[in-house]
Design an enzyme around this catalytic site. Structure first.
Site, short mmCIF file in Angstrom:
data_model
loop_
_atom_site.label_atom_id
_atom_site.label_comp_id
_atom_site.label_asym_id
_atom_site.label_seq_id
_atom_site.Cartn_x
_atom_site.Cartn_y
_atom_site.Cartn_z
N HIS A 165 0.79 -1.24 0.05
CA HIS A 165 -0.15 0.07 -0.13
C HIS A 165 0.64 1.40 -0.03
CE1 HIS A 165 -4.02 -1.92 0.62
NE2 HIS A 165 -3.37 -2.78 1.60
N LYS A 174 -7.86 13.61 4.80
CA LYS A 174 -6.98 12.17 4.50
C LYS A 174 -5.97 12.35 5.74
CE LYS A 174 -6.10 13.73 0.31
NZ LYS A 174 -6.29 12.39 -0.49
N LYS A 211 -14.44 8.37 -3.56
CA LYS A 211 -15.73 8.52 -2.50
C LYS A 211 -16.33 9.99 -3.12
CE LYS A 211 -13.94 6.19 1.25
NZ LYS A 211 -12.94 6.15 2.13
#
Ligand code: NBG
Length: 801
Positions: free
Chosen positions: A346, A535, A649
């Site tokens: 990731h 974030k 999103k």
């Protein structure tokens, strides 16, 4: 249609009242929210239990392959709405509540939001559980039951303070303790030899699982997330006082990501990682052998998925059990392990690629370390055979253990049968730059699966207004097949549809504005552009560039009447937690709050410009933020954001991306085309080339560019009256002398992108058309698509229904 309690509103009402009396000795009228929530939760859990038992029976009959998704983080968010909707009973309950004079919404909002994660990595894991269950695939989460989560973020005088997030204080209605499945996890001690290696741990910690049901969407399937809790073992250690032992237990299932700047801190993290990895693997093996009588066919029935490197110890633990407890030989054990374990990467950020010093692993996990050494030894021999002594440098750089340090990603690549990146660009970077040598060695192991988000939570549940609007035009099929959203495309230029879309967007902006006013007393004008960056706080994500740009806008509003005339009012909204020990990131929070204080209180400009830093950004907050955005800030230094999922999103809720060609932004750009996105700045090749060849001197930009110099000087020249002049010196120095993430280099391109967006917004129809185009193209980012790809490409699991 359900039977029993949830069959009709009347049957529900009767059960609800009866249970209220039996549990709290109260009528509905005198009950409080907590009691109402708990009764609703209990009734729901009983309903879920029926499906759960059915699912288990089905699995028992049709013995099939299962995925165990190990992740340090699961950011589940509240489950009550999710469960009501996926069971298809929210309407019944809402009507019943209305009849009782209760507000379902209010009761849903009582649930605590378990903060068992930090950011995208953890939310991704949660979205994947939702999709697994909704696609009817047997897939289960494995994690730790952190008593206090990551932390609760308080903003005090502009600074972040971390508090324990006490999400369990009132119990957690969804979890089921499974005492009988507890596992003793061994630590420390020594490895002896008695016709083979024998491990003598000096201490055990009991891992007790709590299972949280994961309800599939209208399909009767229930999977679970297993959270392991650390408790005293009956095999009590004789080396520690009861007090020390208890303190240790508390810490293991205390916080996520405790400070790891000290030796003890590092050891604690490793203890946590081993704790849930070992407990998870052992419990799965036990069940498998009970059923099949052998471990030899494990890989036909089980996948252990390693979500980033935190659960890497699954690998040596599986070897340990196969060798020491099931008595296979090395080749057999290795064969099984390398067919059972798959790994997702990731991040390419060096500091996030885990490396554990041998002097930490070895004393804590002596047998595990010994096995890592043996894996490494055999692997190096293979490399030597392949590459010969001429390429020792290559071989050394690929070793699992190098200079007293274990490289967890290397272990995952060597032992895993699959390695995947999380967006096309990221996977390409893994293959051709970061993991190039491994890709050359194992080309078939590498895959890409672009991340996804569950459209159920991020569209259907959190934006019911938009969902209804979409349904009125294209029908309901997109709910079960989000690719159908594409049918919306022809409506992008339909003026009536645009008007209705704009009305929904305004309504969602108002809801967010109301919440922000309620909690922080900052008034936002919904006619302003909601420009949002939410974030984790990290330098590569460049919240700092956003902050500098706001200062720039403010300067122009103050000094240039023409600018003011042309400027569409903006509300800049931030949400972010900074890791507790990440000093610089915390400074950036302070800077944003300092800017906010200055601009929000300037009567000359605050009609045009507002800044909000929302406190304790989490999944629940995100549910009201995503639908309300006009602009989605995705401005990471190209190549650094593996994928991003917030970008998806926002897109699905009709915000336009303003971003770099990084992570999944690249795929968003390819889908919507140049006209419906604002792309700026260096691309990944530009960035990589500078990293490789050097030659970037931010100081030159500072010296030669008056605009940038002016902004940076404002950080340190007393411009912010309410803080010490030196408060932001560190930020100034960082930008002028290092600027590892090219804030200065990308600044003008970023500024220009904002100017373009500002102009574009003035044409409300064009903007709406772009927003609708984004929604129409977003279906591919449903995590149902991602999970389907994992299932086909990597896991080879099938739906059970
Ligand atoms: C994050 C990346 C994001 C990505 C998520 C989910 C870590 C270590 N990585 O870009 O930064 O979207 O993982 O894949 O948290």
């Amino acid at each position: 249609m359900r039977t029993g309690v949830f069959k009709t509103k009347d049957s529900f009402n009767r059960a609800f009242k009866k249970r209220m009396k039996a549990t709290y000795l109260k009528d509905i009228e005198t009950s409080n929210i907590r009691e109402r929530y708990n009764i609703l939760g209990t009734l729901l859990r009983e309903e879920i239990a029926k499906d759960w038992i059915k699912t288990n029976k089905q699995l028992e009959k049709k013995d099939q392959k299962k995925v165990y998704y190990f992740s340090m983080e699961f950011l589940m968010g509240r489950l009550v709405t999710n469960n009501l909707m996926n069971l298809g009973i929210r309407d019944v309950v809402e009507e019943a509540f209305n009849d009782l004079g209760l507000d379902l919404n209010e009761v849903e909002h009582y649930e605590s939001d378990p903060g068992l994660g930090n950011g995208g990595l953890g939310r991704l894991a949660a979205c994947y559980l939702d999709s697994l269950a909704s696609l009817g695939m047997p897939g289960y989460g494995q994690c730790i039951r952190y008593r206090y989560g990551l932390f609760y973020q308080k903003i005090k005088n502009g600074y972040q303070e971390e508090r324990p997030d006490n999400w369990l204080s009132d119990g957690y209605v969804w979890e089921i303790r499974r005492e009988e499945e507890a596992i003793d996890v061994p630590y420390a001690g020594y490895v002896g030899w008695e016709n083979g290696f024998v491990y003598h741990p000096s201490e055990f910690i009991r891992a007790v699982p709590y299972d949280v049901p994961i309800v599939g969407d209208h399909n009767g399937v229930v999977n679970y997330l297993r959270l392991w809790n650390a408790e005293p073992s009956k095999k009590y250690p004789n080396t520690k006082s009861a007090f020390d032992y208890e303190t240790e237990l508390q810490k293991i299932s205390g916080f996520l990501y405790p400070d790891d700047t000290t030796y003890e801190g590092k050891q604690l993290r490793l203890k946590q990682q081993y704790f849930f990895s070992a407990a998870g693997v052992k419990s799965v093996l036990k069940k498998h052998v009970e059923k099949h009588g052998t471990v030899r066919n494990l890989s036909d029935y089980v996948v252990f998925h390693i979500n980033d490197t935190h659960p890497t110890l699954i690998i040596p633990e599986l070897m340990r059990l196969l060798l020491d407890e099931y008595h296979l030989n090395w080749e057999e054990a290795w064969d099984i392990t390398t067919k059972t374990v798959a790994y997702t990467n990731h991040t390419i950020l060096a500091e996030a690629l885990e490396k554990w010093a041998v002097n930490i692993i070895q004393p804590l996990l002596p047998r595990i370390y010994q096995l890592i050494e043996e894996i490494n030894r055999r692997y190096l021999l293979e490399l030597l055979e392949k590459y010969g002594y001429e390429q020792t440098e290559r071989i050394q750089s690929m070793a699992i253990i190098q200079h007293g340090v274990v490289h967890m990603a290397h272990l995952c690549i060597v032992a895993g049968y699959s390695v995947n990146g999380v967006a096309k660009l990221h996977t390409d970077i893994l293959k051709h730059i970061e993991m190039k040598k491994f890709y050359e060695l194992y080309p078939d192991k590498f895959h890409n699966v672009t991340n996804g988000i569950t459209h159920r939570r991020w569209l259907l549940h959190s934006n019911k207004e938009l969902t209804a609007l979409i349904e009125s035009v294209i029908g309901p099929d997109f709910k079960s097949n989000p690719a159908e959203l594409e049918k919306l495309l022809p409506s992008a230029n339909d003026q009536r549809f645009q008007d209705r879309f704009i009305a929904v967007k305004q309504a969602k902006k108002q809801q967010l504005a109301d919440r922000i006013y309620r909690e922080q007393k900052i008034k936002l004008d919904i006619e302003s552009i909601f420009d949002i960056q939410v974030k984790r706080l990290h330098e590569y994500k460049r919240q700092l560039m956003n902050a500098l740009h706001i200062m720039d806008v403010y300067n122009q509003l103050k000094s240039d009447p023409d600018f003011r005339k042309n400027y569409v009012p903006h509300s800049f909204i931030f949400g972010a937690k900074a890791a507790g020990s990440y000093h610089f990131a915390k400074k950036v929070i302070k800077l944003i709050n300092t800017i906010a204080q200055k601009v929000n209180n300037d009567p000359e400009t605050n009609r045009y410009l507002k800044v909000v830093f929302v406190e304790n950004y989490n999944v629940t907050y995100a549910e009201s933020i995503m639908p309300a955005a006009n602009i989605s800030e995705q401005i990471s230094t190209a190549s650094k954001e593996a994928s991003g999922t917030g970008n998806m999103k926002f897109m699905m809720n009709g915000a336009l991306t303003l971003g770099t060609m990084d992570g999944a932004n690249v795929e968003i750009h390819d889908l919507v085309g140049d006209d419906h996105i604002f792309i700026f700045g260096m691309n990944a090749d530009d960035v990589t080339s500078i990293y490789q060849n050097g030659g970037y001197q931010p100081k030159d930009i500072y010296d030669q560019d008056p605009l940038i110099r002016g902004l940076l000087d404002q950080l340190v020249n007393g411009y912010f009256e309410n803080v010490d002049k030196e408060e932001f010196r560190e930020i100034f120095n960082n930008l002028v002398y290092h600027d590892r993430y090219f804030v200065l280099k990308d600044y003008h391109a970023y500024r220009k992108a904002h100017q373009d967006a500002n102009e574009a917004y003035k044409d409300a129809r064009r903007w709406a058309a772009s927003a609708i185009t984004n929604i129409a193209k977003s279906g591919i980012f449903s995590s149902d698509r991602s999970i389907q790809e994992y299932a086909n490409l990597i896991w080879h699991v099938k739906p059970m229904i």
